[in-house]
Design an enzyme around this catalytic site. Structure first.
Site, PDB file in Angstrom:
ATOM      1  N   TYR A 128       8.287   5.845  -8.736  1.00 25.86           N
ATOM      2  CA  TYR A 128       7.798   6.679  -7.629  1.00 25.86           C
ATOM      3  C   TYR A 128       8.858   6.678  -6.539  1.00 25.86           C
ATOM      4  CZ  TYR A 128       4.878   8.239  -3.721  1.00 25.86           C
ATOM      5  OH  TYR A 128       4.355   8.906  -2.641  1.00 25.86           O
ATOM      6  N   ASP A 223      17.011   3.677  -5.817  1.00 24.23           N
ATOM      7  CA  ASP A 223      15.943   3.767  -4.817  1.00 24.23           C
ATOM      8  C   ASP A 223      15.489   2.341  -4.519  1.00 24.23           C
ATOM      9  OD1 ASP A 223      12.707   5.460  -4.557  1.00 24.23           O
ATOM     10  OD2 ASP A 223      13.726   3.982  -3.304  1.00 24.23           O
ATOM     11  N   LYS A 251      10.802   0.824   4.447  1.00 29.70           N
ATOM     12  CA  LYS A 251       9.943  -0.372   4.564  1.00 29.70           C
ATOM     13  C   LYS A 251      10.548  -1.496   5.433  1.00 29.70           C
ATOM     14  CE  LYS A 251       7.777   0.876   0.170  1.00 29.70           C
ATOM     15  NZ  LYS A 251       6.332   1.107   0.325  1.00 29.70           N
TER      16      LYS A 251
HETATM   17  P1  KE4 Z   1       7.351   6.432   1.898  1.00 30.95           P
HETATM   18  O1  KE4 Z   1       7.578   7.925   2.025  1.00 30.95           O
HETATM   19  O2  KE4 Z   1       5.930   6.098   1.503  1.00 30.95           O
HETATM   20  O3  KE4 Z   1       7.831   5.662   3.142  1.00 30.95           O
HETATM   21  O4  KE4 Z   1       8.308   5.890   0.730  1.00 30.95           O
HETATM   22  C1  KE4 Z   1       8.234   6.501  -0.524  1.00 30.95           C
HETATM   23  C2  KE4 Z   1       8.762   5.543  -1.568  1.00 30.95           C
HETATM   24  C3  KE4 Z   1      10.033   5.735  -2.076  1.00 30.95           C
HETATM   25  N1  KE4 Z   1      10.532   4.908  -3.012  1.00 30.95           N
HETATM   26  C4  KE4 Z   1       9.819   3.848  -3.475  1.00 30.95           C
HETATM   27  C5  KE4 Z   1      10.425   2.962  -4.507  1.00 30.95           C
HETATM   28  C6  KE4 Z   1       8.516   3.606  -2.981  1.00 30.95           C
HETATM   29  O5  KE4 Z   1       7.811   2.554  -3.464  1.00 30.95           O
HETATM   30  C7  KE4 Z   1       7.975   4.449  -2.007  1.00 30.95           C
HETATM   31  C8  KE4 Z   1       6.578   4.256  -1.448  1.00 30.95           C
HETATM   32  N2  KE4 Z   1       5.838   3.156  -1.952  1.00 30.95           N
HETATM   33  C9  KE4 Z   1       4.385   3.312  -1.944  1.00 30.95           C
HETATM   34  C10 KE4 Z   1       3.727   2.102  -2.586  1.00 30.95           C
HETATM   35  N3  KE4 Z   1       4.314   1.661  -3.788  1.00 30.95           N
HETATM   36  C11 KE4 Z   1       3.882   3.540  -0.548  1.00 30.95           C
HETATM   37  C12 KE4 Z   1       2.400   3.369  -0.362  1.00 30.95           C
HETATM   38  C13 KE4 Z   1       1.709   4.687  -0.152  1.00 30.95           C
HETATM   39  O6  KE4 Z   1       2.096   5.689  -0.809  1.00 30.95           O
HETATM   40  O7  KE4 Z   1       0.765   4.689   0.671  1.00 30.95           O
END
Ligand code: KE4
Length: 412
Positions: A128, A223, A251
């Protein structure tokens, strides 16, 4: 709000509950609006490696807030955090701050396409990279809880350029390059996957991906939104020595405030506007408060001591969980890397998207609800990662194990 949440995975759908409404956090604990207390292993999905309300982070944000919340102009904090990131990641000569991991990965792909003049990208099933159109093809994380791995509302003309390969399967990557190689702009990968549970990429696989992208002149994007500063003061790339062309972050570098970043080799990053012609912008990019929280967080991580502590806590917790589950005749696959762990409710080996489908998500949901009632808060989905923070201690580990024992007993 749709589903009562502002992000789907918070909806607790896959664990058969209504979403909790949280009120406050303190150290490794989080409290809901009914003042129920939980030991927190979600940590806001990764940012809170120091736990909730880390004193130095709170103090820094409070002081910075007195000078203003946003300028819409460069401030010294942005330069300071950019320098810290470039120093921690040898592969990053230049970095651009944005407001989320999604913005980071979306921008990195645009940059890779502009730099190579190509259209196709490769992502991996179960990974993801945020919710930009190009990525919502067999994505992980919340997409694995909604029952569909692709989203409506995305034109075929976008997804036709997204090639899907199998994680830890270099043959699937070779096949894609055989077919589309000269038009593949980038391969984007989580070097340790955290969105189908915790699945580390095999070194041989990552090495082969690096080789084939170099051979074809495609951009390799790591990523590291989750893994950046999670496993060491840098990324998985610092540990494996496998160096990407671009890296995306998020994060932890924002210490709990909205943040994302992408960076890499100078000759690629110089193509980003206004230096180059690849456009990307953001009103609150490099926000002074988010930069301040990120700097205050990284400063506490830099000497590396906290990573040693997290390694010990992670080692002990995972070992005790394994022993506890086996005492309940559950020989489940438990994966742990540093302060990240995942209990896969399957006895099968898990190494990619397909193999994690063997998990008994219904049983996970029952265990989850029991455990929540015993005061421990894991991610409300089998396909996420649990995080230990430096605010957890050995006593919290013992309380967690006791609660897990009760949660399992309730399932008999
Ligand atoms: P954000 O747009 O949510 O800040 O980041 C996206 C993203 C990009 N790359 C990786 C590897 C990620 O894990 C994420 C977002 N992680 C999720 C949980 N695994 C965020 C939680 C959510 O979607 O509420």
């Amino acid at each position: 709000m749709p589903g009562g949440v502002n992000s789907p995975v918070r909806a607790f759908k896959s664990v058969g509950m209504d979403p909790l409404i949280m009120k406050r956090g303190s150290g490794c604990r989080i409290y809901d609006e009914d003042d129920n207390e939980f030991i927190d292993y979600v940590g806001s999905w990764g940012p809170l490696i120091l736990g909730h309300c880390n004193p130095a982070v709170v103090e820094a944000i409070a002081a910075a807030a007195k000078n203003g919340s946003s300028f819409g102009a460069t401030c010294a904090r942005e330069i300071e955090l950019a320098e810290m990131i470039c120093e921690a990641f040898p592969s990053i000569d230049k970095v651009r701050m944005v407001n989320s991991g999604t913005e980071a990965t979306m921008s990195a792909i645009r940059l890779a396409r502009a730099y190579t003049g190509r259209n196709k990208i490769i992502k991996f099933e179960g990974c993801y990279h945020g919710h930009a159109d190009a990525f919502l093809v067999k994505a992980g994380s919340g997409m694995l809880t909604t029952g569909s791995q692709s989203s409506p509302g995305i034109p075929r003309s976008i997804t036709e350029h997204t090639l899907l390969c199998k994680y830890n399967d270099i043959e699937s990557v070779k096949k894609a390059f055989m077919q589309f190689g000269p038009d593949i702009a980038a391969v984007i990968i989580e070097p340790v996957a955290g969105n189908m549970g915790l699945i580390p990429a095999e070194i041989e696989f990552l090495t082969a991906v690096r080789e084939i992208t170099s051979m074809y002149g495609s951009i390799l994007i790591f990523d590291e939104v989750i893994t950046g500063f999670r496993l060491c003061y840098g990324g998985v790339q610092n540990i494996t020595g496998i160096i990407p062309d671009l890296t995306t972050l998020g994060k932890i570098i924002g210490g709990g405030l909205p943040v994302g970043a992408y960076g890499g080799r100078r000759e690629i990053m110089d193509r980003v506007a206004p230096q180059g012609e690849v456009y990307q912008a953001g009103t609150l990019a490099g926000n002074p408060l988010a930069m301040t929280a990120g700097i205050a967080t990284l400063k506490q991580l830099k000497d590396g001591e906290l990573y040693d502590r997290l390694e010990v806590l992670g080692y002990l917790l995972a070992g005790k969980i394994r022993t506890l589950f086996e005492a309940h005749d559950l020989y489940y696959t438990i994966k742990r890397l540093g302060s990240m762990f995942c209990i896969f409710f399957t006895e099968e080996e898990v190494y990619d998207y397909e193999s994690v489908q063997s998990c008994n998500t219904g049983q996970y949901a029952t265990f989850y609800r029991n455990l929540l009632n015993c005061g421990v808060y894991l991610p409300p989905s089998q396909f996420e990662v649990s995080f230990i923070s430096s605010a957890h201690d050995l006593k919290d580990i013992d309380i967690t194990l006791e609660a897990m024992g009760k949660a399992l007993d309730m399932m008999k």
